[in-house]
Design a protein around this motif. Structure first.
Motif, mmCIF file in Angstrom:
data_model
loop_
_atom_site.group_PDB
_atom_site.id
_atom_site.type_symbol
_atom_site.label_atom_id
_atom_site.label_comp_id
_atom_site.label_asym_id
_atom_site.label_seq_id
_atom_site.Cartn_x
_atom_site.Cartn_y
_atom_site.Cartn_z
ATOM 1 N N ASP A 44 0.825 -1.212 0.000
ATOM 2 C CA ASP A 44 0.000 0.000 0.000
ATOM 3 C C ASP A 44 0.859 1.261 0.000
ATOM 4 O O ASP A 44 0.461 2.295 -0.557
ATOM 5 N N SER A 48 -0.603 3.653 -2.867
ATOM 6 C CA SER A 48 -1.610 4.601 -2.417
ATOM 7 C C SER A 48 -1.376 5.992 -3.002
ATOM 8 O O SER A 48 -0.242 6.469 -3.081
ATOM 9 N N GLU A 50 -3.186 8.431 -1.573
ATOM 10 C CA GLU A 50 -3.629 9.211 -0.428
ATOM 11 C C GLU A 50 -2.727 8.916 0.762
ATOM 12 O O GLU A 50 -2.062 7.871 0.806
ATOM 13 N N LEU A 52 -1.383 7.612 4.293
ATOM 14 C CA LEU A 52 -1.682 6.388 5.020
ATOM 15 C C LEU A 52 -1.435 6.590 6.514
ATOM 16 O O LEU A 52 -0.561 7.356 6.912
ATOM 17 N N TYR A 67 6.168 9.296 5.095
ATOM 18 C CA TYR A 67 4.853 9.286 5.745
ATOM 19 C C TYR A 67 4.485 10.689 6.225
ATOM 20 O O TYR A 67 3.364 11.174 6.002
ATOM 21 N N SER A 70 3.889 13.201 3.229
ATOM 22 C CA SER A 70 2.665 12.904 2.478
ATOM 23 C C SER A 70 1.430 13.273 3.275
ATOM 24 O O SER A 70 0.415 13.700 2.704
ATOM 25 N N GLY A 76 -0.131 10.401 -1.614
ATOM 26 C CA GLY A 76 0.457 9.129 -1.235
ATOM 27 C C GLY A 76 1.938 9.282 -0.927
ATOM 28 O O GLY A 76 2.598 10.208 -1.416
#
Length: 242
Positions: A44, A48, A50, A52, A67, A70, A76
């Motif tokens: 993912d 992704s 979007e 996470l 992370y 984003s 993503g």
């Protein structure tokens, strides 16, 4: 001054630095291995578009940075990968004592410069061409200059911009925001495309210094940008002012 190209799988870096970049290549290889291992266990993260949810415990620095960035940009994690590698590479060189380093990774730039630098704005715009540049004054702190386009390159964009350039203290965040804002360069005409993208950009002002949006015959800006100057057409994205 050292000039070097570093190619490791999908990472293609043009480095200009007052330090030899040999050690940097090994560092980039290591952080890329950390990223590849994580992706192999978390598909993912790769797919992704979007943000996470994540727990920071046990994450490698590159994964954690992607992370975090984003999440700020509402994209993503992989939308931040090039800018993150540029940012971490520049920080590595700064920790080694560099006062002048430019790390350009597929158009996403991390820079610290003790002399003035011209950074070409590559948009292939039918009016501006590729003959304008940001004039980056000497600075002691890192800066990110990242660009996304709906017409140039292989990255996914849902908009139709010639280019969206984001200036931020964090190249990783700038990379994600360039994608986010470029996705919104949509509309019936050039003016509406710029207007829609500017409206979205305003929502993220806390994370950037300035944004430049180029689409067809219109240009839009938000925030504070470096001075934009005319410059001979760039074959590469970075030139040094003489």
């Amino acid at each position: 001054m050292y000039f070097e190209e570093i190619d490791i799988d999908q990472t293609h870096i043009h480095l200009t630095s007052d330090l030899d970049g040999a050690d940097l290549k090994h560092y980039i290889y290591r952080i890329r291995q950390d990223l590849k291992r994580y992706i192999s266990m978390n598909l993912d993260f790769l797919l992704s578009i979007e943000p996470l949810k994540y727990k920071s415990d046990g994450l490698s620095p590159i994964v954690l940075k992607m992370y975090e960035s984003s999440a700020k940009a509402d994209v993503g994690p992989m939308a931040c990968v090039a800018g993150t590698i540029s940012e971490m590479s520049l920080n590595y060189l700064i920790d080694k004592g560099s006062d002048y380093s430019i790390v350009e990774n597929g158009g996403d730039i991390a820079i610290i410069n003790d002399k003035t630098v011209l950074c070409g704005i590559y948009s292939n715009n039918k009016i501006l061409g590729n003959s304008i540049a940001f004039k980056i004054k000497p600075r002691k702190k890192p800066l990110g200059i990242c660009t996304s386009s709906g017409k140039i390159g292989h990255s996914i964009s849902f908009g139709q911009s010639d280019s969206v350039s984001v200036i931020s203290k964090s190249p990783s965040v700038a990379d994600g925001l360039a994608t986010r804002i470029a996705n919104e360069v949509t509309g019936e005409d050039s003016e509406s495309k710029i207007s829609n993208a500017l409206e979205i950009a305003e929502e993220y002002r806390e994370f950037f210094n300035g944004v430049l949006i180029i689409s067809d015959e219109n240009v839009g800006t938000v925030g504070k940008l470096p001075k934009i100057v005319e410059s001979p057409e760039f074959n590469v994205k970075i030139n040094h002012e003489k």
